[in-house]
Design an enzyme around this catalytic site. Structure first.
Site, PDB file in Angstrom:
ATOM      1  N   CYS A   2       0.859  -1.183   0.000  1.00  0.00           N
ATOM      2  CA  CYS A   2       0.000   0.000   0.000  1.00  0.00           C
ATOM      3  C   CYS A   2       0.897   1.235   0.000  1.00  0.00           C
ATOM      4  O   CYS A   2       1.954   1.256   0.605  1.00  0.00           O
ATOM      5  CB  CYS A   2      -0.939   0.093   1.189  1.00  0.00           C
ATOM      6  SG  CYS A   2      -2.051  -1.302   1.326  1.00  0.00           S
ATOM      7  N   ARG A  27       3.883  -0.167  -4.963  1.00  0.00           N
ATOM      8  CA  ARG A  27       3.701  -0.756  -3.635  1.00  0.00           C
ATOM      9  C   ARG A  27       2.398  -1.541  -3.516  1.00  0.00           C
ATOM     10  O   ARG A  27       2.205  -2.288  -2.539  1.00  0.00           O
ATOM     11  CB  ARG A  27       3.704   0.335  -2.572  1.00  0.00           C
ATOM     12  CG  ARG A  27       4.966   1.134  -2.525  1.00  0.00           C
ATOM     13  CD  ARG A  27       4.840   2.233  -1.512  1.00  0.00           C
ATOM     14  NE  ARG A  27       4.835   1.708  -0.169  1.00  0.00           N
ATOM     15  CZ  ARG A  27       5.916   1.532   0.579  1.00  0.00           C
ATOM     16  NH1 ARG A  27       7.087   1.881   0.113  1.00  0.00           N
ATOM     17  NH2 ARG A  27       5.831   1.044   1.781  1.00  0.00           N
ATOM     18  N   TRP A  76      -2.883  -2.550  -1.677  1.00  0.00           N
ATOM     19  CA  TRP A  76      -2.633  -3.988  -1.868  1.00  0.00           C
ATOM     20  C   TRP A  76      -3.488  -4.669  -0.816  1.00  0.00           C
ATOM     21  O   TRP A  76      -3.209  -4.589   0.381  1.00  0.00           O
ATOM     22  CB  TRP A  76      -1.161  -4.310  -1.664  1.00  0.00           C
ATOM     23  CG  TRP A  76      -0.813  -5.734  -2.001  1.00  0.00           C
ATOM     24  CD1 TRP A  76      -0.456  -6.221  -3.220  1.00  0.00           C
ATOM     25  CD2 TRP A  76      -0.798  -6.852  -1.100  1.00  0.00           C
ATOM     26  NE1 TRP A  76      -0.219  -7.577  -3.136  1.00  0.00           N
ATOM     27  CE2 TRP A  76      -0.421  -7.989  -1.846  1.00  0.00           C
ATOM     28  CE3 TRP A  76      -1.067  -7.015   0.253  1.00  0.00           C
ATOM     29  CZ2 TRP A  76      -0.295  -9.255  -1.303  1.00  0.00           C
ATOM     30  CZ3 TRP A  76      -0.954  -8.286   0.810  1.00  0.00           C
ATOM     31  CH2 TRP A  76      -0.565  -9.396   0.041  1.00  0.00           C
ATOM     32  N   ASN A 102      -1.896   1.793   5.974  1.00  0.00           N
ATOM     33  CA  ASN A 102      -1.062   0.723   5.445  1.00  0.00           C
ATOM     34  C   ASN A 102      -0.720  -0.175   6.622  1.00  0.00           C
ATOM     35  O   ASN A 102      -0.352   0.336   7.679  1.00  0.00           O
ATOM     36  CB  ASN A 102       0.200   1.363   4.834  1.00  0.00           C
ATOM     37  CG  ASN A 102       1.188   0.345   4.314  1.00  0.00           C
ATOM     38  OD1 ASN A 102       0.897  -0.838   4.236  1.00  0.00           O
ATOM     39  ND2 ASN A 102       2.379   0.817   3.947  1.00  0.00           N
ATOM     40  N   GLY A 103      -0.846  -1.478   6.466  1.00  0.00           N
ATOM     41  CA  GLY A 103      -0.535  -2.386   7.565  1.00  0.00           C
ATOM     42  C   GLY A 103      -1.690  -3.331   7.821  1.00  0.00           C
ATOM     43  O   GLY A 103      -2.620  -3.425   7.017  1.00  0.00           O
ATOM     44  N   GLU A 495      16.734 -17.989  -8.734  1.00  0.00           N
ATOM     45  CA  GLU A 495      16.364 -16.618  -9.082  1.00  0.00           C
ATOM     46  C   GLU A 495      15.703 -16.563 -10.466  1.00  0.00           C
ATOM     47  O   GLU A 495      14.714 -15.856 -10.670  1.00  0.00           O
ATOM     48  CB  GLU A 495      17.634 -15.732  -9.020  1.00  0.00           C
ATOM     49  CG  GLU A 495      17.475 -14.298  -9.433  1.00  0.00           C
ATOM     50  CD  GLU A 495      16.448 -13.512  -8.629  1.00  0.00           C
ATOM     51  OE1 GLU A 495      15.947 -14.012  -7.624  1.00  0.00           O
ATOM     52  OE2 GLU A 495      16.121 -12.394  -9.057  1.00  0.00           O
ATOM     53  N   LYS A 499      11.944 -15.228 -11.164  1.00  0.00           N
ATOM     54  CA  LYS A 499      11.655 -14.135 -12.120  1.00  0.00           C
ATOM     55  C   LYS A 499      10.563 -14.559 -13.086  1.00  0.00           C
ATOM     56  O   LYS A 499       9.646 -13.796 -13.378  1.00  0.00           O
ATOM     57  CB  LYS A 499      12.897 -13.756 -12.952  1.00  0.00           C
ATOM     58  CG  LYS A 499      13.989 -12.968 -12.310  1.00  0.00           C
ATOM     59  CD  LYS A 499      13.651 -11.566 -11.916  1.00  0.00           C
ATOM     60  CE  LYS A 499      13.015 -11.519 -10.569  1.00  0.00           C
ATOM     61  NZ  LYS A 499      13.822 -11.345  -9.415  1.00  0.00           N
ATOM     62  N   GLU A 502       7.022 -14.964 -11.255  1.00  0.00           N
ATOM     63  CA  GLU A 502       6.342 -13.786 -10.704  1.00  0.00           C
ATOM     64  C   GLU A 502       5.826 -12.836 -11.772  1.00  0.00           C
ATOM     65  O   GLU A 502       4.834 -12.158 -11.545  1.00  0.00           O
ATOM     66  CB  GLU A 502       7.204 -13.052  -9.673  1.00  0.00           C
ATOM     67  CG  GLU A 502       8.386 -12.302 -10.204  1.00  0.00           C
ATOM     68  CD  GLU A 502       9.167 -11.580  -9.100  1.00  0.00           C
ATOM     69  OE1 GLU A 502       8.561 -11.111  -8.127  1.00  0.00           O
ATOM     70  OE2 GLU A 502      10.399 -11.481  -9.242  1.00  0.00           O
ATOM     71  N   HIS A 518      16.674 -36.865  -8.076  1.00  0.00           N
ATOM     72  CA  HIS A 518      15.970 -37.187  -6.822  1.00  0.00           C
ATOM     73  C   HIS A 518      14.501 -36.789  -6.894  1.00  0.00           C
ATOM     74  O   HIS A 518      13.840 -36.690  -5.875  1.00  0.00           O
ATOM     75  CB  HIS A 518      16.673 -36.518  -5.644  1.00  0.00           C
ATOM     76  CG  HIS A 518      18.096 -36.949  -5.509  1.00  0.00           C
ATOM     77  ND1 HIS A 518      18.455 -38.147  -4.942  1.00  0.00           N
ATOM     78  CD2 HIS A 518      19.243 -36.366  -5.933  1.00  0.00           C
ATOM     79  CE1 HIS A 518      19.770 -38.273  -4.997  1.00  0.00           C
ATOM     80  NE2 HIS A 518      20.266 -37.209  -5.604  1.00  0.00           N
ATOM     81  N   LYS A 617       5.765  -4.289  -4.489  1.00  0.00           N
ATOM     82  CA  LYS A 617       7.224  -4.178  -4.443  1.00  0.00           C
ATOM     83  C   LYS A 617       7.777  -4.359  -3.032  1.00  0.00           C
ATOM     84  O   LYS A 617       8.744  -5.085  -2.837  1.00  0.00           O
ATOM     85  CB  LYS A 617       7.632  -2.802  -4.996  1.00  0.00           C
ATOM     86  CG  LYS A 617       9.125  -2.578  -5.050  1.00  0.00           C
ATOM     87  CD  LYS A 617       9.772  -3.455  -6.085  1.00  0.00           C
ATOM     88  CE  LYS A 617      11.272  -3.270  -6.144  1.00  0.00           C
ATOM     89  NZ  LYS A 617      11.921  -4.357  -6.889  1.00  0.00           N
TER      90      LYS A 617
HETATM   91  O1  M6R Z   1      13.018  -5.355  -0.601  1.00  0.00           O
HETATM   92  P1  M6R Z   1      13.502  -6.737  -0.320  1.00  0.00           P
HETATM   93  O2  M6R Z   1      14.771  -7.047  -0.999  1.00  0.00           O
HETATM   94  O3  M6R Z   1      13.578  -7.031   1.150  1.00  0.00           O
HETATM   95  O4  M6R Z   1      12.386  -7.672  -0.918  1.00  0.00           O
HETATM   96  C1  M6R Z   1      12.441  -9.062  -0.774  1.00  0.00           C
HETATM   97  C2  M6R Z   1      11.458  -9.740  -1.689  1.00  0.00           C
HETATM   98  O5  M6R Z   1      10.148  -9.342  -1.371  1.00  0.00           O
HETATM   99  C3  M6R Z   1      11.733  -9.447  -3.155  1.00  0.00           C
HETATM  100  O6  M6R Z   1      13.031  -9.777  -3.524  1.00  0.00           O
HETATM  101  C4  M6R Z   1      10.734 -10.211  -4.046  1.00  0.00           C
HETATM  102  O7  M6R Z   1      10.961 -11.572  -3.959  1.00  0.00           O
HETATM  103  C5  M6R Z   1      10.837  -9.727  -5.487  1.00  0.00           C
HETATM  104  N1  M6R Z   1       9.518  -9.564  -6.035  1.00  0.00           N
HETATM  105  C6  M6R Z   1      11.587 -10.646  -6.364  1.00  0.00           C
HETATM  106  O8  M6R Z   1      11.679 -10.192  -7.668  1.00  0.00           O
END
Ligand code: M6R
Length: 622
Positions: A2, A27, A76, A102-103, A495, A499, A502, A518, A617
């Site tokens: 948010c 956000r 959000w 927010n929260g 990673e 990517k 998501e 395995h 984010k």
């Molecule tokens: O701001 P941060 O690095 O603490 O965020 C951690 C994760 O939320 C962040 O890396 C998330 O997994 C991303 N969407 C990955 O692309």
């Protein structure tokens, strides 16, 4: 999660709030709204809508509001569906107070029941409306006790009593109908920053909406409440009393948040990597002493020399960077290192001696779990440091010391440049800790030379973009992918899979390549492409055997390999070549084609690359 923005001053607030919300939209982007107050009459007008900020902007264009005071929110959803009515701002009582939040309010259900018994009518299924009614309730109580409804003190008393009754986390900004030159902001767990201007004040979830408007900011800490009028700021600690604001310079530059000629922030950020890798090393490599230098660790040499164990804690992409860091710290500094999911560490109770050093790794510096894990370790008295991108973020401020990435704003929800910067910083940390232990001068010098070459190597890697685009054309219709790598490229496999899933919503799994037999090999068929990260290195032949095993089962193979590796082209269906670099720095060059692959696949599938569904984010709620 948010985004909040608020303003009190002389400018027309609707335009300003909507512009601020656009900058905060990364956000959370389920719905958006503004409440605008007219300083003359006090009337508060609300416009809100499910959907993106653009939809709110259209609504306001068709049904304008006017005023120079206001609050805005981009959501959000945590409690309640994404509907117009559940969008913020929310009204308390009969409109005496309007808030954005927010929260997460954990005790909202019991508060709601009590307020209903007292006659409050709820129109939404959010936890925020409970807070709005609670403040209205305590405002009425204060007035019954003789408080003047038009006095700031009455409003502050009502909000303070209400905040004490909340369990959970909040960043709250409120307007009061009867005090039409007042914005009140309070924080517990969800960030807020105040922008200090001339005859105007701003408040926002982070500094991005303030860029270009103010040069000075005040970061609110937990339990702090700010009373803002056009001319004044008053700060109060809710437990200890009045505070004087600590004003800091806002050092974010405006073009950081501009898209420029790029179609998406993610692509812009991928292309910034040669520069951001350079920035992560600027002023930190000392060739004379063959080591790295960090200005902000706040630990002296004997303290650092005492350390015999490192715990890296993080979430998501930052956790993957931590895995690369683990391998580096163990290889170069011979320091036993563990990488802990922050969400686990915060509730686990691992033995941590006073010789353990904790590093929280985070791009945003606001991730709720990472912050909580860091606080838990700090409470146990351990040196708690951060590797962080956002200057002035909560984690950066609360850590005992740390290292900034200096990568500039990362707006795309998918983290890209932060990952390569984190790896670059962790390599320097391993060099630094190594040189205090077993690493020789020549070995340190070699690492410096390798690091210095990385911006150029990243630049060369980006040349694969067109080829990756063509490969994406071929594979964007598949629904399952496997990603495999070993040693330093195992975290890259994780990673790469993250990517892809998501931003394109394709199911993808990352594995250490040898684990394939395995279990995951059962998934291999003609419809399941495997992405192998197989640059030259100590176990190249082993990964090649894994690749053959997939080939034997007719699985399509995309390989990330080193330039000049002709052998791989005979086996893999598609090869993306990257420059040949030292094994420990390979994650920097091997992750870039995977970022591009997921970017192009997501675009071809018509996904919103910068704002993928269900994500935000900064994950500022647990
Ligand atoms: O701001 P941060 O690095 O603490 O965020 C951690 C994760 O939320 C962040 O890396 C998330 O997994 C991303 N969407 C990955 O692309």
């Amino acid at each position: 999660m948010c985004g909040i923005v608020g303003y009190v001053g002389f400018r027309k607030s609707p335009e300003l709030l909507i512009e601020g919300l656009r900058r905060l939209e990364y956000r959370g982007y389920d719905s958006a709204g503004i409440a605008v107050q007219n300083g003359n009459g006090g009337e508060i007008n609300i416009r809100k809508k499910a959907g993106r900020v653009d939809e709110l902007a259209n609504l306001v264009q068709n049904d304008p509001v006017d005023g120079t005071i206001g609050i805005g929110h981009t959501r959000w959803a945590t409690h309640g569906e994404t509907t117009d009515v559940n969008s913020h701002p929310h009204i308390g009582g009969n409109g005496e107070v309007v808030i954005v939040h927010n929260g997460v309010i954990e005790n909202y259900a019991s508060l709601r029941t009590k307020l209903q018994e007292q006659g409050f009518v709820f129109h939404t299924t959010t936890d925020t409306e409970v807070v709005a009614h609670l403040i209205a309730h305590h405002l009425a109580e204060q007035i019954k006790l003789g408080g003047d409804p038009a006095s700031v003190d009455t409003c502050i008393a009502a909000i303070e009593i209400s905040l004490k009754r909340l369990k959970g986390t909040y960043g709250i900004v409120a307007l009061f109908r009867d005090v039409p030159d007042l914005v009140v902001a309070a924080r517990l767990g969800s960030p807020l920053v105040i922008g200090v201007g001339d005859r105007e004040h701003y408040v926002a979830s982070d500094a991005s909406p303030l860029v270009g408007y103010v040069d000075e900011v005040v970061y609110l800490s937990d339990h702090e409440l700010a009373t803002l009028t056009a001319d004044e700021i008053h700060l109060k600690h809710l437990e200890t009393g009045q505070l004087s604001p600590s004003i800091q310079t806002l050092d974010q530059v405006s073009n950081d948040v501009e898209l420029g000629d790029y179609e998406h922030y993610m692509l812009k950020e991928i292309y910034e990597q040669p520069q951001t890798i350079e920035n992560a090393m600027r002023g930190r490599l000392n060739a004379d002493e063959a080591t790295a230098v960090f200005g902000g660790l706040n630990l002296d040499a004997p303290q650092l020399r005492r350390i015999d164990r490192v715990v890296l804690t993080a979430c998501g992409t930052s956790w993957h960077a931590g895995l690369v860091g683990e391998y580096m710290l163990e290889e170069f500094a011979r320091l036993p290192t563990e990488v802990e999911y922050a969400s686990e560490l915060r509730y686990r109770n691992p033995p941590l001696s006073d010789r353990t050093m904790i590093f929280a790794i985070t791009q945003s510096g606001e991730t709720a779990d990472t912050l909580a894990a860091m606080r838990e370790c700090k409470r146990k008295g351990l040196p708690t440091l951060a590797i962080c991108n956002v200057v002035g973020s909560t984690i950066a401020r609360e850590a005992d010391g740390g290292i900034y990435l200096h990568a500039g704003s990362e707006i795309g929800v998918a983290s890209t440049k932060a990952f390569t910067s984190q790896v670059t910083v962790l390599a320097q940390l391993a060099l630094f800790m190594g040189r205090m232990r077993h690493l020789s001068y020549p070995a340190g010098s070699r690492i410096i030379e390798h690091l210095k070459a990385m911006p150029e190597k990243a630049e060369q890697t980006l040349k694969c973009d067109e080829l990756v685009h063509d490969i994406a054309k071929k594979y964007h219709g598949f629904d399952n992918f496997l990603y495999m790598g070993r040693l330093y490229n195992f975290p890259v496999a994780l990673e790469g899979a993250l990517k892809l899933k998501e931003i394109s919503y394709i199911h993808a799994e990352g594995y250490p390549a040898a684990e394939m037999k395995h279990g995951p090999i059962a998934l291999v068929d003609e419809q399941t492409p495997s992405v192998f990260i197989v640059p030259r290195g100590s176990i190249y032949p082993k990964v090649m055997s894994n690749l053959e095993e997939v080939k034997a089962r007719k699985g399509p193979i995309i390989a990330i390999a080193c330039e000049g590796d002709e052998k791989i082209a005979d086996i893999a269906d598609d090869v993306i070549y990257v420059p040949d670099v030292e094994e420990y720095l390979q994650p920097i060059v091997t992750s870039i084609p995977l970022q591009l692959l997921s970017y192009h696949i997501a675009c071809m599938r018509g996904c919103n690359v910068d704002r993928p569904r269900n994500l935000a984010k900064s994950v500022t709620v647990e």
